[in-house]
Design a protein around this motif. Sequence first.
Motif, PDB file in Angstrom:
ATOM      1  N   TYR A   1       0.868  -1.081   0.200  1.00 30.62           N
ATOM      2  CA  TYR A   1       0.046   0.009   0.030  1.00 30.62           C
ATOM      3  C   TYR A   1       0.954   1.209  -0.082  1.00 30.62           C
ATOM      4  O   TYR A   1       0.477   2.189  -0.484  1.00 30.62           O
ATOM      5  CB  TYR A   1      -0.956   0.030   1.260  1.00 30.62           C
ATOM      6  CG  TYR A   1      -1.995   1.056   1.279  1.00 30.62           C
ATOM      7  CD1 TYR A   1      -3.003   1.181   0.183  1.00 30.62           C
ATOM      8  CD2 TYR A   1      -1.790   2.178   2.137  1.00 30.62           C
ATOM      9  CE1 TYR A   1      -3.997   2.172   0.446  1.00 30.62           C
ATOM     10  CE2 TYR A   1      -2.688   3.412   2.065  1.00 30.62           C
ATOM     11  CZ  TYR A   1      -3.690   3.303   0.899  1.00 30.62           C
ATOM     12  OH  TYR A   1      -4.479   4.309   1.236  1.00 30.62           O
ATOM     13  N   ARG A   2       1.958   1.232   0.723  1.00 33.34           N
ATOM     14  CA  ARG A   2       2.877   2.450   0.704  1.00 33.34           C
ATOM     15  C   ARG A   2       3.499   2.755  -0.463  1.00 33.34           C
ATOM     16  O   ARG A   2       3.526   3.649  -0.962  1.00 33.34           O
ATOM     17  CB  ARG A   2       3.868   2.222   1.950  1.00 33.34           C
ATOM     18  CG  ARG A   2       4.539   3.314   2.247  1.00 33.34           C
ATOM     19  CD  ARG A   2       5.638   3.292   3.388  1.00 33.34           C
ATOM     20  NE  ARG A   2       5.225   2.199   4.103  1.00 33.34           N
ATOM     21  CZ  ARG A   2       6.188   1.106   4.303  1.00 33.34           C
ATOM     22  NH1 ARG A   2       7.353   0.789   3.721  1.00 33.34           N
ATOM     23  NH2 ARG A   2       5.777   0.033   5.238  1.00 33.34           N
TER      24      ARG A   2
ATOM     25  N   GLU B   1       0.179   6.868  -7.464  1.00 36.92           N
ATOM     26  CA  GLU B   1      -0.788   7.955  -7.060  1.00 36.92           C
ATOM     27  C   GLU B   1      -0.029   9.115  -7.414  1.00 36.92           C
ATOM     28  O   GLU B   1      -0.602  10.230  -7.992  1.00 36.92           O
ATOM     29  CB  GLU B   1      -1.197   8.317  -5.752  1.00 36.92           C
ATOM     30  CG  GLU B   1      -2.015   7.019  -5.185  1.00 36.92           C
ATOM     31  CD  GLU B   1      -3.360   7.152  -5.826  1.00 36.92           C
ATOM     32  OE1 GLU B   1      -3.807   8.247  -6.316  1.00 36.92           O
ATOM     33  OE2 GLU B   1      -3.866   5.799  -5.818  1.00 36.92           O
TER      34      GLU B   1
ATOM     35  N   ARG C   1       2.004   1.676  -3.486  1.00 34.44           N
ATOM     36  CA  ARG C   1       1.078   2.224  -4.391  1.00 34.44           C
ATOM     37  C   ARG C   1       0.989   3.749  -4.218  1.00 34.44           C
ATOM     38  O   ARG C   1       0.965   4.353  -5.215  1.00 34.44           O
ATOM     39  CB  ARG C   1       0.015   1.390  -4.094  1.00 34.44           C
ATOM     40  CG  ARG C   1      -1.198   1.860  -4.984  1.00 34.44           C
ATOM     41  CD  ARG C   1      -2.693   1.297  -4.516  1.00 34.44           C
ATOM     42  NE  ARG C   1      -3.663   2.165  -4.588  1.00 34.44           N
ATOM     43  CZ  ARG C   1      -4.320   3.042  -4.028  1.00 34.44           C
ATOM     44  NH1 ARG C   1      -3.662   3.047  -2.796  1.00 34.44           N
ATOM     45  NH2 ARG C   1      -5.142   3.807  -4.130  1.00 34.44           N
ATOM     46  N   LYS C   2       0.939   4.280  -2.948  1.00 30.98           N
ATOM     47  CA  LYS C   2       0.818   5.752  -2.826  1.00 30.98           C
ATOM     48  C   LYS C   2       2.032   6.528  -3.584  1.00 30.98           C
ATOM     49  O   LYS C   2       1.924   7.410  -4.183  1.00 30.98           O
ATOM     50  CB  LYS C   2       0.609   6.118  -1.425  1.00 30.98           C
ATOM     51  CG  LYS C   2      -0.647   5.595  -0.788  1.00 30.98           C
ATOM     52  CD  LYS C   2      -0.881   6.171   0.821  1.00 30.98           C
ATOM     53  CE  LYS C   2       0.375   5.965   1.549  1.00 30.98           C
ATOM     54  NZ  LYS C   2       0.278   6.413   3.028  1.00 30.98           N
ATOM     55  N   GLU C   3       3.107   5.866  -3.336  1.00 26.61           N
ATOM     56  CA  GLU C   3       4.423   6.568  -3.657  1.00 26.61           C
ATOM     57  C   GLU C   3       4.365   6.466  -5.307  1.00 26.61           C
ATOM     58  O   GLU C   3       5.024   7.274  -6.025  1.00 26.61           O
ATOM     59  CB  GLU C   3       5.613   5.769  -3.364  1.00 26.61           C
ATOM     60  CG  GLU C   3       5.868   6.396  -1.870  1.00 26.61           C
ATOM     61  CD  GLU C   3       6.968   5.754  -1.061  1.00 26.61           C
ATOM     62  OE1 GLU C   3       7.728   5.211  -1.632  1.00 26.61           O
ATOM     63  OE2 GLU C   3       6.900   5.692   0.150  1.00 26.61           O
TER      64      GLU C   3
END
Length: 67
Positions: A12-13, A20, A15-17
Amino acid sequence: MNRLSNEGKWIYRMRKEKVERNFAVLKELHGLCYCRLREKKQVKEQTLMTAACQNMKSIVLHLARMS
């Protein structure tokens, strides 16, 4: 895989980096907040060309880091 596990949190971390950030760059730097074209076909072409340019930029930056 559970999103609360250590692996799930890491994914998830990332994916955000990664994901997004790419959408933010497309919107802010490449003009995808607003489309200047009207027909669906033209909007699709603009989006694909913008994504292709962003991919080429990523490839060039990756190759520059390698050398």
